[in-house]
Design a protein around this motif. Structure first.
Motif, PDB file in Angstrom:
ATOM      1  N   ASN A 199     -16.244  12.568  -6.058  1.00  0.00           N
ATOM      2  CA  ASN A 199     -15.090  11.605  -6.263  1.00  0.00           C
ATOM      3  C   ASN A 199     -15.857  11.112  -7.616  1.00  0.00           C
ATOM      4  O   ASN A 199     -17.742  11.242  -7.782  1.00  0.00           O
ATOM      5  CB  ASN A 199     -15.557  10.620  -5.670  1.00  0.00           C
ATOM      6  CG  ASN A 199     -14.188   9.553  -5.549  1.00  0.00           C
ATOM      7  OD1 ASN A 199     -13.479   9.798  -6.703  1.00  0.00           O
ATOM      8  ND2 ASN A 199     -13.833   9.134  -4.100  1.00  0.00           N
ATOM      9  N   GLY A 200     -15.359  10.793  -8.723  1.00  0.00           N
ATOM     10  CA  GLY A 200     -16.253   9.931 -10.355  1.00  0.00           C
ATOM     11  C   GLY A 200     -16.105  11.801 -10.602  1.00  0.00           C
ATOM     12  O   GLY A 200     -17.323  11.292 -11.617  1.00  0.00           O
ATOM     13  N   ASP A 226      -7.406  10.682  -3.717  1.00  0.00           N
ATOM     14  CA  ASP A 226      -7.614  10.674  -1.998  1.00  0.00           C
ATOM     15  C   ASP A 226      -7.232   9.757  -1.178  1.00  0.00           C
ATOM     16  O   ASP A 226      -6.715   9.999  -0.047  1.00  0.00           O
ATOM     17  CB  ASP A 226      -9.177  10.834  -2.341  1.00  0.00           C
ATOM     18  CG  ASP A 226      -9.891  10.953  -3.315  1.00  0.00           C
ATOM     19  OD1 ASP A 226      -9.991  12.053  -4.332  1.00  0.00           O
ATOM     20  OD2 ASP A 226     -10.649  10.885  -3.982  1.00  0.00           O
TER      21      ASP A 226
HETATM   22 MG    MG Z   1     -11.296   9.060  -7.781  1.00  0.00          MG
END
Ligand code: MG
Ligand code: ADP
Ligand code: MG
Length: 251
Positions: A38-39, A175
């Motif tokens: 994530n990110g 997600d």
């Molecule tokens: Mg994300």
């Protein structure tokens, strides 16, 4: 098909760099997957390819079929055969799905210098595609995405993709909210539309999606770059061990 070289992009708002030198080549007819924590910038990559506001490309190129994507208006990107799956998830009350699809198809034809499709031809085509994808004709009459379930939205997205016959499809399967059934629908759609001359870039946080779409190539993205590239076994490695081993290895 799609060749991204040393792509850097920053948030327009504060200049924060997000993409820090993405290199990625997707060959004709291939399915590539991008995974990553994530990110790491996966969605930003798809937004930059789409030409979404709020991001500034500070370096690098993205070439689609010999043309510079980054210099094009978003409509020109679509006309050039780029399809981004998150482009149309919006609900449009009062606009029938059929009307919406017809407008999208004709806008693309216009940008390509082609004549509008007659309503008879359009109707024939949309029914044929819906049948191929096992989509209920009833869904064509309803207002775009209004009251659609997550699965119906996914089906609709795949139908839009089928109608626009893109060369390069980028799917950002974020997600959240993608249950196993919806995931299978996406996979079925991609598999049904897989053919020579059409490539896919499937972005996903989860390995599960890749159980159903067998990618030719898997990339791992971390901190704004592709840090590792391999075959489908790379997705399994992530499933089994998470990202930490890979990230430690490339650090
Ligand atoms: Mg994300
Ligand atoms: P991923 O899809 O891999 O989870 P994103 O591309 O969504 O990653 O985000 C990458 C980084 O950029 C994150 O740190 C995120 O917070 C930041 N970011 C992306 N878009 C914005 C935005 N519009 N405003 C603020 N931060 C953003
Ligand atoms: Mg994302």
């Amino acid at each position: 098909m799609l060749e991204i070289t040393n792509l850097h992009a920053a948030l327009e708002e504060d200049g924060k760099p997000i993409l820090k030198g993405v290199d990625l080549t997707v060959e004709d007819g291939k399915v590539h997957a991008i995974m990553g924590p994530n990110g790491s910038g996966k969605s930003t990559l798809s937004y930059v390819l789409a030409g979404r506001d709020g991001y500034e490309v500070t370096e690098g190129t993205a070439i689609l079929g010999g043309e510079d994507v980054l210099g094009m208006e978003p409509e020109e990107r679509a006309a050039g055969g780029l399809f981004l799956a998150f482009q149309y998830p919006v609900e449009i009350p009062g606009v029938g799905n059929m009307t919406f699809l017809r407008t999208a198809v004709n806008a693309q034809r216009k940008a390509r210098g082609q004549e509008e499709m007659s309503s008879t031809d359009f109707l024939k085509l949309v029914r044929e595609k819906a049948r191929e994808l096992d989509i209920d004709a009833d869904m064509l009459k309803r207002p775009v995405n209004v009251g659609f379930s997550g699965g119906e939205k996914k089906r609709n997205e795949i139908l839009q993709m089928a109608m626009l016959e893109p060369r390069m499809c980028v799917l950002d399967e974020t997600d959240s909210g993608l249950d196993v059934d919806a995931m299978k629908l996406v996979a079925q759609g991609v598999n049904a539309l897989r053919e020579a001359g059409r490539s896919f870039l499937v972005i996903t946080h989860y390995q599960r999606l890749l159980d159903h779409i067998r990618p030719d190539v898997v990339h791992i993205m971390a901190d704004g770059r592709i840090v590792k590239t391999g075959g489908p076994e790379l997705a399994l490695e992530v499933e089994n061990n998470g990202y930490s081993d890979i990230l430690a290895e490339v650090a």
